[in-house]
Design a protein around this motif. Structure first.
Motif, PDB file in Angstrom:
ATOM      1  N   SER A 115     -73.882 -19.236 -68.283  1.00 49.95           N
ATOM      2  CA  SER A 115     -73.404 -19.677 -66.975  1.00 49.95           C
ATOM      3  C   SER A 115     -71.890 -19.884 -66.967  1.00 49.95           C
ATOM      4  CB  SER A 115     -74.094 -20.984 -66.560  1.00 49.95           C
ATOM      5  OG  SER A 115     -75.488 -20.815 -66.482  1.00 49.95           O
ATOM      6  N   PHE A 129     -80.479 -25.419 -58.446  1.00 50.32           N
ATOM      7  CA  PHE A 129     -79.856 -24.102 -58.566  1.00 50.32           C
ATOM      8  C   PHE A 129     -79.050 -23.739 -57.316  1.00 50.32           C
ATOM      9  CE2 PHE A 129     -83.227 -22.566 -61.817  1.00 50.32           C
ATOM     10  CZ  PHE A 129     -82.484 -23.144 -62.847  1.00 50.32           C
ATOM     11  N   SER A 158     -82.802 -25.810 -65.623  1.00 53.23           N
ATOM     12  CA  SER A 158     -83.481 -25.045 -66.668  1.00 53.23           C
ATOM     13  C   SER A 158     -84.289 -25.960 -67.580  1.00 53.23           C
ATOM     14  CB  SER A 158     -82.447 -24.266 -67.496  1.00 53.23           C
ATOM     15  OG  SER A 158     -81.731 -23.365 -66.681  1.00 53.23           O
ATOM     16  N   TYR A 164     -77.188 -26.108 -63.632  1.00 55.55           N
ATOM     17  CA  TYR A 164     -77.925 -24.984 -64.223  1.00 55.55           C
ATOM     18  C   TYR A 164     -78.693 -25.451 -65.459  1.00 55.55           C
ATOM     19  CZ  TYR A 164     -75.868 -21.278 -61.325  1.00 55.55           C
ATOM     20  OH  TYR A 164     -75.509 -20.462 -60.278  1.00 55.55           O
TER      21      TYR A 164
END
Length: 408
Positions: free
Chosen positions: A196, A319, A339, A335
């Protein structure tokens, strides 16, 4: 009061409260056969839920993301985690039966430092990556400030050797607990933050290809390894059970096989809250690792899909904000946190239905346990804090547009 409620992100708070309530009910139900009594577990889980709500509100209104983005704060958090990991591995007693380390026993609840490491490493790498990205963006805006001095030979992927070694040392401690499940999840979360932050796509494709190849080849690999070696090692035995649990149904794979029975018994709509058969001594760890098997048996697969949908709403909101927010640290940490919840739920459910090896990973907010619940609450609190920054960003953008229209 109305102003207070408007500042909350209900796409985050709503799912958190819903899942916490489901967790309290299911812990009470799933603990019926425990000698301590279901009411004792109910009180503890209710206390965890109450503390969790206070934690979320505290982070939302009193913790600024610029504090969390500080490298000093992130480094201190990882240092404390390192001390806890060392204590758990080398001083705290091993878990009875497995011989694995990883828990620090306290009067009210037990601390699992590996659980803490997963979110702290996300915080640490997000802080470092955001600092690097902010510096790069400043250099683009003011080329005169550009310098390669800070990106010399002592860096790898934009991080200094000491920073990489610090993370790897903590990661190694989790591995030697041994706690392969949490170590792999932590590795996945580290990869999410790294990619990311701008890591080249070819590394991502290589990582995905490697993991897929290992997953596909795992049954063939285990056939080559001598069976006596696999049965004598706790972590290797979990892989063997994953491939074929039925030969070990009366001992090593007792949990997994009874999980199958519970899910099959529950069907689409379940047998009713409190009416599980498998929780009555047939399914060990009924209120922690395998609580979702009891959940499906009592409330059915349809209700499970509703719970997953609610969890996905929360993850999707994280997100969405991460994709739109202009703050680098806020983007990376969301992020990572999104996750974290996704992989926790995936690995837990994958284990109880037999499509993944058992790892001892809890389901977010629903499994019994102080460590996992409070760490999950901190994660939601951080996400809410970032959400407030995103809302302010939208308001300032709206104000700018109104000013432009007024100028016309």
């Amino acid at each position: 009061m109305v102003r207070f409620l408007k500042q909350l992100d209900w796409f985050l708070i709503g799912p958190f409260l819903f899942l916490s309530l489901i967790g309290v009910l299911m812990v009470f139900s799933a603990s019926a056969a425990y000698s301590a009594g279901a009411f004792s577990f109910l009180m503890r889980q209710s206390l965890f839920a109450l503390i969790g709500i206070l934690i979320v509100l505290f982070f939302c209104f009193f913790v600024k993301i610029k504090w969390l983005a500080s490298q000093k704060v992130a480094s201190f958090a990882l240092l404390v985690t390192c001390i806890l990991l060392l204590f758990a591995r080398f001083i705290a007693p091993a878990t009875a039966g497995t011989g694995a380390h990883g828990w620090i026993n306290l009067p009210l609840f037990n601390i699992q430092p590996a659980e803490i490491f997963k979110i702290v490493v996300v915080l640490y790498l997000s802080s470092l990556s955001a600092h690097r990205l902010d510096k790069y963006e400043r250099q683009l805006r003011r080329p005169s400030l550009s310098t390669n001095k800070n990106f010399g030979d002592h860096r790898f992927l934009g991080y200094t050797r000491s920073q990489i070694l610090f993370v790897l040392f903590n990661f190694g401690l989790v591995l030697i607990m041994p706690d392969l499940g949490n170590a792999l999840i932590a590795l996945f979360l580290m990869a999410v933050v790294l990619f990311s932050s701008g890591l080249k796509p070819r590394y991502l494709f290589a990582a995905i290809a490697s993991v897929t190849a290992i997953y596909v080849a795992l049954p063939s690999i285990l056939k080559v390894i001598p069976n006596h070696f696999l049965t004598k090692h706790y972590q290797a035995l979990r892989l063997l059970i994953y491939i074929d649990p039925w030969p070990y149904a009366k001992n090593q794979s007792l949990q997994l096989v009874n999980s199958f029975y519970a899910i099959a018994h529950g069907g689409l709509f379940g047998v009713g809250l409190g009416n599980s058969i498998e929780k009555m001594g047939y399914l060990p760890e009924a209120n922690t690792d395998f609580i979702m098997a009891v959940f499906v048996e009592e409330l059915g697969s349809v209700t499970l899909f509703i719970v997953l949908a609610v969890l996905l709403i929360m993850i999707g909101r994280m997100f969405y904000i991460a994709f739109h927010i202009k703050n680098n640290f806020g983007r990376l940490i969301l992020y990572g946190i999104g996750s974290y919840f996704f992989i926790q739920a995936l690995v837990n459910l994958g284990g109880i239905i037999g499509v993944m090896p058992l790892t001892g990973v809890t389901f977010p907010f629903i499994s019994y346990g102080g460590s996992s619940f409070l760490i999950s609450s901190i994660s939601v609190g951080i996400a809410c804090s970032v959400s407030r920054v995103y809302k302010n960003q939208k308001l300032s953008g709206k104000q700018r547009r109104q000013n432009l229209e007024a100028d016309k």
